[in-house]
Motif scaffolding. Sequence first.
Motif, PDB file in Angstrom:
ATOM      1  N   LEU A   1       0.823  -1.207   0.000  1.00  0.00           N
ATOM      2  CA  LEU A   1       0.000   0.000   0.000  1.00  0.00           C
ATOM      3  C   LEU A   1       0.860   1.262   0.000  1.00  0.00           C
ATOM      4  O   LEU A   1       0.557   2.236  -0.704  1.00  0.00           O
ATOM      5  CB  LEU A   1      -0.940   0.005   1.210  1.00  0.00           C
ATOM      6  N   ALA A   2       1.943   1.242   0.763  1.00  0.00           N
ATOM      7  CA  ALA A   2       2.836   2.405   0.806  1.00  0.00           C
ATOM      8  C   ALA A   2       3.511   2.628  -0.546  1.00  0.00           C
ATOM      9  O   ALA A   2       3.561   3.765  -1.044  1.00  0.00           O
ATOM     10  CB  ALA A   2       3.885   2.218   1.907  1.00  0.00           C
TER      11      ALA A   2
ATOM     12  N   LEU B   1       0.021   8.847   5.379  1.00  0.00           N
ATOM     13  CA  LEU B   1       0.978   8.879   6.487  1.00  0.00           C
ATOM     14  C   LEU B   1       0.649   7.819   7.541  1.00  0.00           C
ATOM     15  O   LEU B   1       1.563   7.192   8.100  1.00  0.00           O
ATOM     16  CB  LEU B   1       0.996  10.271   7.124  1.00  0.00           C
ATOM     17  N   ILE B   2      -0.629   7.604   7.803  1.00  0.00           N
ATOM     18  CA  ILE B   2      -1.018   6.565   8.757  1.00  0.00           C
ATOM     19  C   ILE B   2      -0.617   5.191   8.232  1.00  0.00           C
ATOM     20  O   ILE B   2      -0.095   4.357   8.973  1.00  0.00           O
ATOM     21  CB  ILE B   2      -2.537   6.626   9.054  1.00  0.00           C
ATOM     22  N   VAL B   3      -0.822   4.939   6.946  1.00  0.00           N
ATOM     23  CA  VAL B   3      -0.452   3.645   6.366  1.00  0.00           C
ATOM     24  C   VAL B   3       1.058   3.431   6.450  1.00  0.00           C
ATOM     25  O   VAL B   3       1.532   2.345   6.778  1.00  0.00           O
ATOM     26  CB  VAL B   3      -0.945   3.537   4.900  1.00  0.00           C
ATOM     27  N   ILE B   4       1.823   4.472   6.161  1.00  0.00           N
ATOM     28  CA  ILE B   4       3.273   4.316   6.108  1.00  0.00           C
ATOM     29  C   ILE B   4       3.884   4.202   7.505  1.00  0.00           C
ATOM     30  O   ILE B   4       4.747   3.351   7.740  1.00  0.00           O
ATOM     31  CB  ILE B   4       3.908   5.492   5.331  1.00  0.00           C
ATOM     32  N   PHE B   5       3.458   5.034   8.443  1.00  0.00           N
ATOM     33  CA  PHE B   5       4.172   5.144   9.709  1.00  0.00           C
ATOM     34  C   PHE B   5       3.546   4.414  10.897  1.00  0.00           C
ATOM     35  O   PHE B   5       4.164   4.351  11.951  1.00  0.00           O
ATOM     36  CB  PHE B   5       4.354   6.620  10.078  1.00  0.00           C
ATOM     37  N   THR B   6       2.337   3.916  10.780  1.00  0.00           N
ATOM     38  CA  THR B   6       1.725   3.215  11.914  1.00  0.00           C
ATOM     39  C   THR B   6       1.319   1.812  11.485  1.00  0.00           C
ATOM     40  O   THR B   6       1.442   1.431  10.323  1.00  0.00           O
ATOM     41  CB  THR B   6       0.472   3.962  12.432  1.00  0.00           C
ATOM     42  N   LYS B   7       0.802   1.067  12.418  1.00  0.00           N
ATOM     43  CA  LYS B   7       0.311  -0.273  12.114  1.00  0.00           C
ATOM     44  C   LYS B   7      -1.199  -0.290  11.909  1.00  0.00           C
ATOM     45  O   LYS B   7      -1.801  -1.335  11.810  1.00  0.00           O
ATOM     46  CB  LYS B   7       0.697  -1.235  13.236  1.00  0.00           C
ATOM     47  N   TRP B   8      -1.820   0.874  11.870  1.00  0.00           N
ATOM     48  CA  TRP B   8      -3.259   0.985  11.664  1.00  0.00           C
ATOM     49  C   TRP B   8      -3.556   1.114  10.174  1.00  0.00           C
ATOM     50  O   TRP B   8      -4.070   2.113   9.704  1.00  0.00           O
ATOM     51  CB  TRP B   8      -3.822   2.179  12.402  1.00  0.00           C
ATOM     52  N   THR B   9      -3.265   0.071   9.453  1.00  0.00           N
ATOM     53  CA  THR B   9      -3.403   0.112   7.999  1.00  0.00           C
ATOM     54  C   THR B   9      -4.849   0.300   7.575  1.00  0.00           C
ATOM     55  O   THR B   9      -5.130   1.081   6.667  1.00  0.00           O
ATOM     56  CB  THR B   9      -2.842  -1.188   7.391  1.00  0.00           C
ATOM     57  N   PHE B  10      -5.765  -0.390   8.212  1.00  0.00           N
ATOM     58  CA  PHE B  10      -7.168  -0.313   7.816  1.00  0.00           C
ATOM     59  C   PHE B  10      -7.726   1.084   8.043  1.00  0.00           C
ATOM     60  O   PHE B  10      -8.423   1.632   7.194  1.00  0.00           O
ATOM     61  CB  PHE B  10      -7.992  -1.362   8.587  1.00  0.00           C
ATOM     62  N   VAL B  11      -7.420   1.673   9.181  1.00  0.00           N
ATOM     63  CA  VAL B  11      -7.895   3.028   9.482  1.00  0.00           C
ATOM     64  C   VAL B  11      -7.309   4.021   8.486  1.00  0.00           C
ATOM     65  O   VAL B  11      -8.014   4.888   7.950  1.00  0.00           O
ATOM     66  CB  VAL B  11      -7.525   3.418  10.936  1.00  0.00           C
ATOM     67  N   GLY B  12      -6.011   3.893   8.218  1.00  0.00           N
ATOM     68  CA  GLY B  12      -5.361   4.777   7.250  1.00  0.00           C
ATOM     69  C   GLY B  12      -5.958   4.643   5.865  1.00  0.00           C
ATOM     70  O   GLY B  12      -6.155   5.636   5.159  1.00  0.00           O
TER      71      GLY B  12
END
Length: 139
Positions: free
Chosen positions: A34-35, A75-86
Amino acid sequence: MIFTDQQKIGVMLSAMGSFFSILGIFLFLDRGLLAIGNLLFISGIVLILGLHKTSKFFFQVKKIKGTICFFFGILIVIFTKWTFVGLLIEIFGFINLFGDAFPIVISVMRKLPIIGNILNYPPIARLINKTSAGEELPF
């Protein structure tokens, strides 16, 4: 319409970005795919439109909410583990940014051989016509 070499590369990068994003979704929200897909898509848009037109597009007053959500989701997808939320935030921003182009894309897709037959099927055509007219969905 004649494309420059830079625009051809941009179209290819955007297509590869879309492919990697779809593959990342199919592989249970793989963060790496995704990133990569997001970065390729954005760099493709920049190469297609140019830096000035891209910044002019993203920072229009009426599209600023979509821009903030789109980039915040990335940014949420790249830097956190909350892929679905991002991904959800990113999709919301994407729809707000590129929603004006959906009727054009649908009209082009209706002229394609196999996809056009599916989109012209009466129940699907009614649903698409309602959503493109801005009406609420029945469900």
